[in-house]
Design a protein around this motif. Sequence first.
Motif, PDB file in Angstrom:
ATOM      1  N   THR A   6       0.835  -1.206   0.000  1.00 27.72           N
ATOM      2  CA  THR A   6       0.000   0.000   0.000  1.00 27.72           C
ATOM      3  C   THR A   6       0.868   1.253   0.000  1.00 27.72           C
ATOM      4  O   THR A   6       0.604   2.202  -0.742  1.00 27.72           O
ATOM      5  N   PHE A   7       1.901   1.259   0.815  1.00 25.76           N
ATOM      6  CA  PHE A   7       2.834   2.393   0.823  1.00 25.76           C
ATOM      7  C   PHE A   7       3.437   2.585  -0.571  1.00 25.76           C
ATOM      8  O   PHE A   7       3.472   3.692  -1.105  1.00 25.76           O
ATOM      9  N   THR A   8       3.889   1.490  -1.163  1.00 26.02           N
ATOM     10  CA  THR A   8       4.532   1.558  -2.480  1.00 26.02           C
ATOM     11  C   THR A   8       3.558   2.042  -3.550  1.00 26.02           C
ATOM     12  O   THR A   8       3.893   2.902  -4.370  1.00 26.02           O
ATOM     13  N   LYS A   9       2.338   1.514  -3.539  1.00 24.28           N
ATOM     14  CA  LYS A   9       1.332   1.855  -4.547  1.00 24.28           C
ATOM     15  C   LYS A   9       0.995   3.341  -4.551  1.00 24.28           C
ATOM     16  O   LYS A   9       0.745   3.934  -5.598  1.00 24.28           O
ATOM     17  N   TYR A  10       1.011   3.954  -3.354  1.00 23.64           N
ATOM     18  CA  TYR A  10       0.602   5.362  -3.257  1.00 23.64           C
ATOM     19  C   TYR A  10       1.780   6.309  -3.002  1.00 23.64           C
ATOM     20  O   TYR A  10       1.641   7.360  -2.383  1.00 23.64           O
ATOM     21  N   GLY A  11       2.939   5.922  -3.506  1.00 23.10           N
ATOM     22  CA  GLY A  11       4.086   6.828  -3.504  1.00 23.10           C
ATOM     23  C   GLY A  11       4.771   7.016  -2.173  1.00 23.10           C
ATOM     24  O   GLY A  11       5.466   8.016  -1.960  1.00 23.10           O
ATOM     25  N   GLY A  12       4.599   6.059  -1.276  1.00 28.51           N
ATOM     26  CA  GLY A  12       5.249   6.152   0.032  1.00 28.51           C
ATOM     27  C   GLY A  12       6.364   5.141   0.177  1.00 28.51           C
ATOM     28  O   GLY A  12       6.679   4.402  -0.764  1.00 28.51           O
ATOM     29  N   ASN A  13       6.965   5.117   1.347  1.00 28.67           N
ATOM     30  CA  ASN A  13       8.031   4.168   1.659  1.00 28.67           C
ATOM     31  C   ASN A  13       7.846   3.613   3.052  1.00 28.67           C
ATOM     32  O   ASN A  13       7.732   4.391   4.007  1.00 28.67           O
ATOM     33  N   LEU A  14       7.778   2.305   3.185  1.00 28.86           N
ATOM     34  CA  LEU A  14       7.707   1.695   4.511  1.00 28.86           C
ATOM     35  C   LEU A  14       9.114   1.624   5.078  1.00 28.86           C
ATOM     36  O   LEU A  14      10.032   1.151   4.405  1.00 28.86           O
ATOM     37  N   GLY A  15       9.302   2.131   6.304  1.00 30.15           N
ATOM     38  CA  GLY A  15      10.622   2.125   6.919  1.00 30.15           C
ATOM     39  C   GLY A  15      10.721   1.093   8.024  1.00 30.15           C
ATOM     40  O   GLY A  15       9.810   0.280   8.231  1.00 30.15           O
ATOM     41  N   GLU A  16      11.836   1.127   8.732  1.00 33.42           N
ATOM     42  CA  GLU A  16      12.031   0.240   9.885  1.00 33.42           C
ATOM     43  C   GLU A  16      11.260   0.801  11.089  1.00 33.42           C
ATOM     44  O   GLU A  16      10.939   1.989  11.140  1.00 33.42           O
ATOM     45  N   THR A  17      10.974  -0.045  12.074  1.00 29.68           N
ATOM     46  CA  THR A  17      10.343   0.426  13.309  1.00 29.68           C
ATOM     47  C   THR A  17      11.270   1.445  13.965  1.00 29.68           C
ATOM     48  O   THR A  17      12.457   1.181  14.144  1.00 29.68           O
ATOM     49  N   GLY A  18      10.738   2.606  14.289  1.00 31.62           N
ATOM     50  CA  GLY A  18      11.548   3.667  14.882  1.00 31.62           C
ATOM     51  C   GLY A  18      12.009   4.704  13.876  1.00 31.62           C
ATOM     52  O   GLY A  18      12.564   5.738  14.248  1.00 31.62           O
TER      53      GLY A  18
END
Length: 247
Positions: free
Chosen positions: A115-127
């Motif tokens: 979902t992050f990737t599809k809408y132009g975002g980036n999932l990061g590490e916890t913290g």
Amino acid sequence: MAGHSKWANIQHRKGRQDKLRSKMFSKFSKEITVAAKMGDPDVDKNPRLRLAVKEAKQASMPKDNIDRAIKKAVGGEAEDYEEIRYEGYGTSGVAVIVETMTDNRNRTASTVRSTFTKYGGNLGETGSVGFMFDRKGEVMYPASVGDADTVMMAAIEAGAEDVDSSEDGHVIYCADTDLNDVSTALEAELGESDSTKLIWRPTTTTEMDLEGMQKLMKLIDALEDDDDVQRVTANFEASDEVMEALE
């Protein structure tokens, strides 16, 4: 305050509350069941359960649904849910925290990431973005309960840390561990609140234009539509003109 309360206003103005009502009830049921399973099923002896039930009632969730969710935990029928927090970046570097409750960690991680990737975002590490937020208790009252000074005095007496008063109402903040005590004291002084919950309060914000907000809204909408996602918080700041143009 940027991000959280403005997002609540967007939901209200866009009529998303009605559209998401059944989905919201499902999320509340899950939270109530987990709270009852982890602690005492007696609301008066379990602060987390008390807050979960209060939030559900404030969203007009039927009493039968609430009772059923508690009985599910007592009867041992509840699934084993795991609470996982995901952190990432949306449009224009806006920090996003996604709180989930899942019985399948791999499924949830995969869905949130895509979902992050599809809408132009980036999932990061916890913290990776958590340091831009403080965990706080938030109690909201309508402007009609009193003027800013009256509410400020009640908040100080209750042990709160901060109050944000405007023509839209009063937002009272406290330490996350004090929310049960503070909300109980405020209730005795000001009556029933509009909302009582734990939140992530941004300590730094990102200013958004209309195009950026429209993109961010698509990401947040998609995340909130996932059954495993309980809450989404973002640290955006936007002008009233931008917010109104989103309607």
